[in-house]
Design a protein around this motif. Structure first.
Motif, short mmCIF file in Angstrom:
data_model
loop_
_atom_site.label_atom_id
_atom_site.label_comp_id
_atom_site.label_asym_id
_atom_site.label_seq_id
_atom_site.Cartn_x
_atom_site.Cartn_y
_atom_site.Cartn_z
N GLN A 127 17.95 118.93 -14.82
CA GLN A 127 16.92 117.99 -14.17
C GLN A 127 17.04 116.59 -14.71
N ARG A 128 17.57 115.91 -14.30
CA ARG A 128 17.41 114.43 -14.87
C ARG A 128 16.37 113.59 -14.83
N SER A 129 15.35 114.03 -13.93
CA SER A 129 14.18 113.25 -14.04
C SER A 129 13.36 113.72 -15.22
N TYR A 130 13.63 114.79 -16.06
CA TYR A 130 12.94 115.17 -17.40
C TYR A 130 13.65 114.50 -18.35
N SER A 131 12.83 114.23 -19.42
CA SER A 131 13.13 113.77 -20.83
C SER A 131 13.61 114.67 -21.49
N GLU A 132 14.22 114.43 -22.62
CA GLU A 132 14.74 115.62 -23.54
C GLU A 132 13.17 116.12 -24.22
N ASN A 133 12.39 115.20 -24.53
CA ASN A 133 11.05 115.83 -24.82
C ASN A 133 10.36 116.93 -24.01
N VAL A 134 10.47 116.54 -22.61
CA VAL A 134 9.86 117.23 -21.60
C VAL A 134 10.67 118.39 -21.66
N LYS A 135 11.92 118.61 -21.68
CA LYS A 135 12.70 119.74 -21.58
C LYS A 135 12.47 120.61 -22.70
N MET A 136 12.31 120.03 -24.07
CA MET A 136 11.99 120.79 -25.33
C MET A 136 10.69 121.38 -25.18
N ARG A 137 9.75 120.98 -24.56
CA ARG A 137 8.39 121.44 -24.73
C ARG A 137 8.58 122.66 -23.50
N LYS A 138 9.13 122.49 -22.41
CA LYS A 138 9.07 123.36 -21.51
C LYS A 138 9.82 124.68 -21.96
N TYR A 139 10.97 124.66 -22.88
CA TYR A 139 11.45 125.63 -23.43
C TYR A 139 10.78 126.20 -24.50
N LEU A 159 12.31 139.95 -26.64
CA LEU A 159 13.12 139.18 -25.60
C LEU A 159 13.92 137.98 -26.71
N ALA A 160 15.25 137.96 -26.52
CA ALA A 160 15.95 136.99 -27.61
C ALA A 160 15.88 135.74 -27.19
N ILE A 161 15.12 134.81 -27.46
CA ILE A 161 14.90 133.30 -27.25
C ILE A 161 15.36 132.66 -28.25
N LYS A 162 16.25 131.63 -28.11
CA LYS A 162 16.76 131.16 -29.11
C LYS A 162 15.85 130.46 -30.23
N THR A 163 16.01 130.75 -31.43
CA THR A 163 15.23 130.39 -32.51
C THR A 163 15.24 128.78 -32.66
N PHE A 167 16.99 122.02 -27.00
CA PHE A 167 16.82 120.41 -26.60
C PHE A 167 16.25 119.73 -27.71
N ARG A 168 17.29 118.71 -28.05
CA ARG A 168 17.09 117.83 -29.00
C ARG A 168 15.82 116.98 -28.83
N VAL A 169 14.95 116.79 -29.98
CA VAL A 169 13.77 115.88 -29.94
C VAL A 169 14.20 114.63 -29.70
N GLU A 170 13.95 113.97 -28.67
CA GLU A 170 14.36 112.40 -28.55
C GLU A 170 13.35 111.51 -29.12
N ILE A 171 13.80 110.93 -30.20
CA ILE A 171 12.66 109.92 -30.87
C ILE A 171 13.25 108.37 -30.25
N ILE A 172 12.41 108.01 -29.48
CA ILE A 172 12.78 106.64 -28.87
C ILE A 172 11.88 105.54 -29.69
N SER A 173 12.52 104.76 -30.33
CA SER A 173 11.75 103.83 -30.98
C SER A 173 10.98 102.71 -29.87
N ASP A 174 9.76 103.01 -29.73
CA ASP A 174 9.09 101.76 -28.82
C ASP A 174 8.67 100.90 -29.44
N PRO A 175 9.19 99.59 -29.17
CA PRO A 175 8.46 98.30 -29.92
C PRO A 175 7.02 98.00 -29.66
N ASN A 176 6.66 98.52 -28.54
CA ASN A 176 5.47 98.07 -28.13
C ASN A 176 4.26 99.00 -28.80
N LYS A 177 4.50 99.86 -29.46
CA LYS A 177 3.73 100.85 -30.25
C LYS A 177 3.08 99.72 -31.44
#
Length: 599
Positions: A127-139, A159-163, A167-177
């Motif tokens: 799913q290219r439309s999902y960011s890594e953060n979205v994928k991480m939360r869905k998993y 059910l053996a789900i990966k501990t 999906f790596r948490v993508e920390i994107i530095s937002d200068p507008n913050k």
């Protein structure tokens, strides 16, 4: 035969326990709000204790396939998360259930295994439309969901789900913050200027959000009796219920304020707003859950006249229209408009017709809190009215949460707070937060470092490439370096020595220095662009140290040193880029000159 009876008896026992458990869960729904378990929209009013919008505490199940809807409801009642978090997780669970039924139309839930989960992971990656953060939360939600639902026989008991989330948490530095200082100064001037008729309750909300690293829902949910005296100072009690911070029940943060200067201004403003809110509560209706809040007001509108903000309450305007209509019963709306304009009420006749048609709505007569949307709308309205602009001359679009980042960043890099102190004042339960500030920390360090050391900008700093030295105007120094550059080689990168030249070796310490990268902080240092890749490898190493030590209080010194080294190396690499670019342009000019000569 007896074995068969025992099995049947045991089966009945399990089924009875499960049905009893389901009944208890259904009854638990009354702890959340005035709805029935069978309803497909749950407004959890009994959990709604902040100034957040009603929608944040409403869980909708109608979009979930009916086959799975009841199970997701059971999950929602079993989860210990806050309602806003449960609401988000319900959507992520539904995403998996849709995938499951589309890919395995006839497979029961109990047959879900690791292969199916891995297949879902593969689909998420596609799913290219999902960011890594979205994928991480869905998993991530799957582990909690199947762990809780294993109590039911319709679900796999293990059910053996990966501990470790794949999906790596993508920390994107937002200068507008980070709100630029020039923008903050504009807002501060407006909010301190009493000539602007900004309601005191909003003015106070601004200064509390501006002065301390709190969330806007925390600030605007504080109780009316939030202020307590303590010796020669005051303490503000602020409730917080952020689930991801480890809060299951409400917890109180205490913020000390010195009763002088800006602190005294805030204390006096709180006392003033307390009196105003108490008076409003005596004369206007309000929903019960908001009745103890300090930040309450009627709906108000802002306009500007002669460079000053004017505030008016639509409900008051309506009452004034009725008053004039009763005084002049024969007048038309246009005539009433003219009379009202003469005494300072700027109102059109079509507005009078509209207000008389609609009457005094409950919205205008009821006290309202300040959820984030209302706070942000007013702030951005002020920005438009007062022409609050950024460095490009554009009206600055702002959000309340940016002030939290500013308050944290300013304390870290201007106020001299340690990360431990920041975690304490923010009342964070974990150390994941500091990673969001690593980029800001590096940039703030770079700014102060460049100013304090007096280093030349990369465009003006000297650099050597292929025997040529650029941006060095001192002819004597150039002559000396060109005579025997090996005598002036210094420093190392990526374990290679002599990666730069010292243009004033006689002025340096004869025994060298033990401080790593000190040469990189000196205007006498001339980097050799031939070692560009070595500088980059060194930069990669120190970036890794910087990221690894961020958020670890015991390694604060290592983190600060790594940030310094990263900034040093980034500057050196930029200098090399400029040197190589100048060398290329110089070669092109020579070739062009030869070509012109031949012609």
């Amino acid at each position: 035969m007896s074995n068969t009876k025992n099995k049947v008896k045991k089966s009945l026992q399990i089924n009875t326990d499960i049905e009893s458990f389901k009944l208890q869960l259904k009854l638990k729904s009354h702890q959340y709000g005035n709805f029935q378990f069978e309803d497909d929209k749950w407004y959890c009013n009994k959990k709604h204790k902040s100034s957040s919008e009603k929608s944040s505490y409403t869980i909708v199940f109608s979009f979930i396939t009916e086959e799975f809807r009841v199970w997701v409801k059971y999950y929602s009642l079993m989860s210990n998360n806050s309602i806003p978090v449960i609401k988000e997780k319900v959507g992520n669970i539904n995403h998996f259930l849709i995938f499951f039924r589309e890919e395995f139309p006839s497979l029961p839930l109990s047959r879900i295994n690791r292969r199916i989960i891995d297949y879902y992971e593969k689909k998420l990656r596609e799913q290219r439309s999902y960011s890594e953060n979205v994928k991480m939360r869905k998993y991530a939600v799957l582990k909690e969901f199947f762990s809780l639902m294993s109590a039911f026989p319709e679900f796999p008991d293990r059910l053996a789900i990966k501990t470790k989330n794949p999906f790596r948490v993508e920390i994107i530095s937002d200068p507008n913050k980070y709100i630029p200082p020039e923008v903050v100064k504009q807002f501060d001037r407006i909010m301190k200027d009493e000539k602007h008729e900004i309601p005191d309750v909003y003015r106070l909300a601004y200064w509390l959000q501006r002065s301390f690293p709190n969330r806007i829902t925390e600030v605007t949910s504080i109780p009316i009796n939030c202020l307590k005296s303590l010796y020669n100072m005051y303490v503000i009690n602020i409730p917080t219920t952020k689930q991801s911070g480890g809060y299951i029940t409400e917890e109180i943060k205490t913020i000390p304020i010195i009763n002088s200067g800006h602190g005294k201004y805030i204390v006096e403003l709180i006392k003033k707003v307390q009196r105003q809110t108490q008076k409003l509560l005596e004369n206007h209706s309000i929903e019960e859950r908001y009745s103890n809040f300090l930040f309450l007001s009627l709906v108000f509108k802002l306009t500007i006249k002669n460079g000053r903000i004017k505030s008016y309450i639509p409900g008051d305007i309506y009452q004034k229209i009725i008053e004039y209509q009763q005084r002049f019963p024969e007048d038309t709306p246009k005539q009433i408009s003219e009379k009202m304009n003469q005494v300072g009420y700027s109102i059109h006749d079509y507005t009078i017709r509209d207000r008389l048609r609609k009457g005094l709505t409950k919205r205008f007569d009821q006290l309202m809190p300040f959820p984030s949307t209302r706070f942000n709308n007013v702030l951005n309205r002020i920005a438009v009215l007062c022409n609050v602009t950024d460095s490009d001359g554009e009206i600055y679009k702002i959000t309340s949460h940016q002030f939290r980042h500013n308050a944290t960043t300013d304390r870290l890099y201007i106020g001299g707070y340690t990360m431990d102190q920041i975690l304490a004042i923010r009342n964070d339960k974990g150390t994941a937060m500091p990673m969001n500030y690593v980029h800001q920390q590096k940039e703030m360090h770079k700014k102060m470092w460049m100013e304090s050391t007096g280093l030349k900008s990369p465009e003006k700093a000297p650099v050597e490439f292929k025997g040529r030295i650029f941006n060095l105007d001192d002819s004597k120094v150039l002559e000396r370096l060109n005579k025997d550059p090996r005598m002036y080689l210094t420093w190392e990168a990526n374990s290679k020595k002599g990666v730069g030249l010292c243009s004033m070796i006689s002025g340096c310490k004869p025994d060298g220095t033990s401080i790593h990268f000190e040469c990189y902080e000196c205007n006498w240092f001339v980097p050799k662009a031939e070692y560009y890749e070595d500088y980059k490898k060194e930069l990669t190493y120190w970036r890794g140290i910087m990221n690894d030590t961020t958020g670890q209080p015991k390694r604060a010194a290592s983190n600060e040193n790594a940030i310094r080294n990263v900034n040093c190396l980034e500057r050196i690499i930029q200098i090399c880029d400029i040197g190589v670019d100048k060398y290329k342009r110089n070669i092109k000019q020579k070739l062009q000159l030869r070509s012109d000569t031949v012609e």
